[in-house]
Structure formats: structure tokens, C-alpha cells
Design a protein around this motif. Sequence first.
Motif, short mmCIF file in Angstrom:
data_model
loop_
_atom_site.label_atom_id
_atom_site.label_comp_id
_atom_site.label_asym_id
_atom_site.label_seq_id
_atom_site.Cartn_x
_atom_site.Cartn_y
_atom_site.Cartn_z
N PRO A 112 0.83 -1.22 0.00
CA PRO A 112 0.00 0.00 0.00
C PRO A 112 0.86 1.26 0.00
O PRO A 112 1.97 1.26 0.55
N PRO A 113 0.37 2.33 -0.59
CA PRO A 113 1.15 3.58 -0.65
C PRO A 113 1.51 4.13 0.73
O PRO A 113 2.54 4.78 0.90
N GLU A 114 0.67 3.85 1.73
CA GLU A 114 0.90 4.40 3.06
C GLU A 114 1.77 3.50 3.94
O GLU A 114 1.87 3.70 5.16
N THR A 115 2.40 2.53 3.35
CA THR A 115 3.23 1.59 4.12
C THR A 115 4.33 2.33 4.88
O THR A 115 4.99 3.23 4.33
N GLY A 116 4.56 1.91 6.12
CA GLY A 116 5.58 2.55 6.95
C GLY A 116 6.99 2.18 6.56
O GLY A 116 7.23 1.20 5.85
N SER A 117 7.95 2.96 7.07
CA SER A 117 9.37 2.77 6.73
C SER A 117 9.89 1.41 7.16
O SER A 117 10.66 0.77 6.44
N ASP A 118 9.48 0.94 8.34
CA ASP A 118 9.98 -0.35 8.84
C ASP A 118 9.61 -1.49 7.90
O ASP A 118 10.44 -2.35 7.59
N LEU A 169 13.49 -3.96 -8.28
CA LEU A 169 12.57 -3.74 -7.16
C LEU A 169 13.28 -3.04 -6.01
O LEU A 169 12.70 -2.15 -5.36
N ILE A 170 14.52 -3.44 -5.75
CA ILE A 170 15.28 -2.78 -4.69
C ILE A 170 15.46 -1.30 -5.00
O ILE A 170 15.34 -0.44 -4.13
N GLU A 171 15.75 -1.00 -6.27
CA GLU A 171 15.94 0.39 -6.67
C GLU A 171 14.64 1.18 -6.50
O GLU A 171 14.66 2.34 -6.08
N VAL A 172 13.50 0.58 -6.82
CA VAL A 172 12.22 1.25 -6.61
C VAL A 172 12.02 1.58 -5.13
O VAL A 172 11.61 2.69 -4.76
N ILE A 173 12.31 0.58 -4.29
CA ILE A 173 12.16 0.79 -2.85
C ILE A 173 13.12 1.87 -2.36
O ILE A 173 12.75 2.73 -1.54
N MET A 174 14.36 1.86 -2.87
CA MET A 174 15.32 2.87 -2.44
C MET A 174 14.88 4.25 -2.89
O MET A 174 15.16 5.26 -2.22
N GLY A 175 14.17 4.33 -4.01
CA GLY A 175 13.63 5.62 -4.43
C GLY A 175 12.63 6.15 -3.43
O GLY A 175 12.61 7.36 -3.12
N VAL A 176 11.81 5.24 -2.89
CA VAL A 176 10.84 5.64 -1.86
C VAL A 176 11.58 6.09 -0.60
O VAL A 176 11.23 7.11 0.01
N VAL A 177 12.61 5.35 -0.22
CA VAL A 177 13.38 5.69 0.99
C VAL A 177 14.06 7.04 0.81
O VAL A 177 14.08 7.87 1.73
N ARG A 178 14.63 7.27 -0.38
CA ARG A 178 15.27 8.57 -0.62
C ARG A 178 14.24 9.70 -0.56
O ARG A 178 14.55 10.81 -0.11
N GLY A 179 13.03 9.41 -1.02
CA GLY A 179 11.98 10.40 -0.94
C GLY A 179 11.65 10.76 0.50
O GLY A 179 11.44 11.93 0.84
N HIS A 180 11.64 9.74 1.37
CA HIS A 180 11.38 9.98 2.79
C HIS A 180 12.51 10.78 3.43
O HIS A 180 12.28 11.56 4.37
N ALA A 181 13.74 10.57 2.92
CA ALA A 181 14.89 11.27 3.50
C ALA A 181 14.86 12.75 3.16
O ALA A 181 15.43 13.58 3.90
N GLY A 182 14.19 13.09 2.07
CA GLY A 182 14.07 14.49 1.69
C GLY A 182 15.42 15.13 1.41
O GLY A 182 16.27 14.55 0.73
N SER A 183 15.64 16.30 1.97
CA SER A 183 16.87 17.04 1.72
C SER A 183 17.88 16.90 2.86
O SER A 183 18.85 17.66 2.94
N LEU A 216 11.14 -5.34 3.60
CA LEU A 216 10.97 -5.86 2.25
C LEU A 216 12.27 -5.76 1.47
O LEU A 216 12.67 -6.70 0.75
N LYS A 217 12.97 -4.63 1.60
CA LYS A 217 14.25 -4.46 0.91
C LYS A 217 15.25 -5.52 1.36
O LYS A 217 15.96 -6.12 0.53
N GLU A 218 15.31 -5.78 2.66
CA GLU A 218 16.24 -6.79 3.17
C GLU A 218 15.88 -8.18 2.66
O GLU A 218 16.78 -8.98 2.33
N ASP A 219 14.59 -8.47 2.56
CA ASP A 219 14.16 -9.76 2.02
C ASP A 219 14.56 -9.89 0.55
O ASP A 219 14.97 -10.97 0.09
N LEU A 220 14.43 -8.81 -0.19
CA LEU A 220 14.83 -8.83 -1.60
C LEU A 220 16.33 -9.03 -1.74
O LEU A 220 16.79 -9.80 -2.60
N GLU A 221 17.10 -8.37 -0.91
CA GLU A 221 18.56 -8.53 -0.95
C GLU A 221 18.95 -9.97 -0.62
O GLU A 221 19.86 -10.54 -1.24
N ARG A 222 18.26 -10.56 0.34
CA ARG A 222 18.55 -11.95 0.70
C ARG A 222 18.22 -12.90 -0.45
O ARG A 222 18.95 -13.85 -0.73
N HIS A 223 17.12 -12.63 -1.14
CA HIS A 223 16.76 -13.47 -2.29
C HIS A 223 17.74 -13.27 -3.46
O HIS A 223 18.02 -14.22 -4.20
#
Length: 230
Positions: free
Chosen positions: A66-72, A105-119, A77-84
Motif C-alpha cells: 500500500p502507498p501508506e506503508t511505513g518505513s519499517d 525492485l530494490i531500486e524502486v524501494i530505495m527511491g521511496v526511501v530517498r523520498g522519505h529522506a528528503g533534503s 521488504l528491501k532486506e528480504d529482496l537482498e537476501r533473495h
Amino acid sequence: MDLPFTDRPGRRERHLRRRHENPLFGWPAPEVEPAALLAAQRADHEELEAFATALHALVRRAVDLPPETGSDEILTLKEDLERHYEQACGLAGDHAAEKTGIARLIEVIMGVVRGHAGSDPLATQELAQEEAARVHHFRLLELPLVVDLLHPESPVAPEELAATVLSASDAEFAALPELFDGSELALLVEQAEARLTELADVGFDLAGARARLAALQTLSAAADGSGATG
């Protein structure tokens, strides 16, 4: 003995192939039994099937996030993808397509994380460092021995480590400082020296392994020197 080894083996068969008729693993040189090879191939195939099922579920989980998924949850999910991704590198067969899909998929997730990090400059720097480390780690995972040694159920027994290192390809050998610290390299040197001495005592001398031992001694000395000054 001419055994039906496969072209793209899994971790169990890979290690049997390293050991087969290799005097570094014992003298007389051990021969892999056909039944042991078949059992390894079957187990590798079962691991491949389990991976395919798990990856399908993981991709579905990522798509349905979901779009509102929390950071944790996103980071989990990113860690699970890296493990796979790491697991895909060690499986039997060619899994370039799966690895490419996971990396995207990892890059997509990292894009979301970078968005949360802002400036935030510190967060941005940390994410860049993480990305560089991941790229480097994924590059190392292209080396079969690295994958086999990092696997939680590594096929390489502790007493086989020296023989395995002495049998490694040039690229695998060059990666050793990434896997072992100074004290571990020193122990590997001791074990390798003992193994080659045993072989020399029965009149069997391996010039290539001697050269590899000298290179291992150099790596160990360099690691010990860097530790002393750090």
C-alpha cells in the motif's frame, strides 16, 4: 571416474566438484560417489524450486504494498529482496533475469526511501554509501566461492577451508580479504602449510598450490600490517 556434473551447478554440487579427485582435500585424492552427486543435485533442485515459490510470493508482496506503508515494513521488504538476490546467485542454473528483476525492485524501494529522506544531507550520504556497498556486495556474489562461503548452510566444512582456498579461481582468491580478517587469514595460512606438507611427505607436490600459498601468506601479512597500524 567420469561423473555427470552439470554446467551450472548449485552450491552442493559445486563443492563436490571442487573435491572430486583433488589431492588438496586428502590423499589419496577423494572421489565423489555417483550416489552422493545425485543426492546433491536433487537437493540443489529442491532448493531451486523452493526459491521460485518464495520469490513469487515476495514479488507479489512488493507489488501489493500500500502507498501508506511505513518505513519499517519497506526496509524489511528491501532486506528480504537482498537476501533473495544473494540466494539466486548460488542456485543451479542461470538466474540473470530473476536477479535483474530483484535489483529493479530494490531500486524502486530505495527511491521511496530517498523520498522519505528528503533534503537531509546526512541521510542522503548514508543512503549513497549503502547503495555503493550493495553494488559492491552484489558484484562479489558473482563469484561462486563467495556465495558458497556466505551461505548460512555453507557446503564448505571448516576443515576443508584451506583446500578450498588453494583450489579457488584467481578472482575468488582476490576476494579473500573481503571475507576474512587478519587472524582468519593467518589461520588459513597455517592450515594450507600443513596440508601441503602432508602432500609433500607422500611425494606429491603441487606447484600451483605452492604459488597460491605464497600469495595467501602475502595477503595475511598485509592484513596483519594494516591491523597493526589501525
